[in-house]
Motif scaffolding. Structure first.
Motif: not given
Length: 146
Positions: A58, A61, A129
């Protein structure tokens, strides 16, 4: 002369083993104090690794999104560097996890490194991705089994 100087730097001087042991050692067949391979301690380490890795993903990202806002021509370097830094965090937090989680984390790390390398090739690179998403799904499956 150098030989004499180096002999004084030996980090592990040779010594003879004591003839009497300070504490008796357990016989190999004594398993009364041995923990089973899937002990609660191992599961706790693996569960913590999963939690830390998910947080790393997280966090990475968020940092990737910020780096992408820099844009070309130099933004791809920041994005590439973040992919690589994020992959290092994944490996660092997978240490001590069970075999399944470690293997899945390794795949995630490899895909993050690949994205970093592909992004670094061009200011306009937009690598897929898809492989990373598959690796993360495998990691989530391995973590769910803990």
């Amino acid at each position: 002369m150098a030989l004499i100087a180096m002999s004084g730097c030996d980090p592990q001087p040779k010594s003879e083993e004591p003839t009497n042991s300070p504490a008796p050692t357990a016989a190999p067949s004594d398993t009364s104090s041995a923990l089973p391979p899937n002990s609660a301690a191992d599961d706790a380490v693996t569960a913590k690794a999963c939690t830390d890795i998910k947080k790393d993903l997280e966090d990475n990202a968020d940092k990737i999104a910020k780096a992408e806002k820099i844009g070309p021509p130099a933004g791809h370097i920041a994005v590439s560097a973040q992919w690589i830094a994020g992959s290092a965090a994944i490996i660092a937090h997978s240490i001590g996890a069970n075999e399944a989680v470690s293997a899945a984390a390794d795949k995630v790390q490899q895909e993050m490194m690949n994205l970093g390398e592909e992004t670094n090739k061009s200011a306009n690179a937009k690598p897929s991705k898809k492989d990373l998403e598959a690796a993360v799904k495998e990691l989530n499956t391995a973590c769910a089994a803990v």
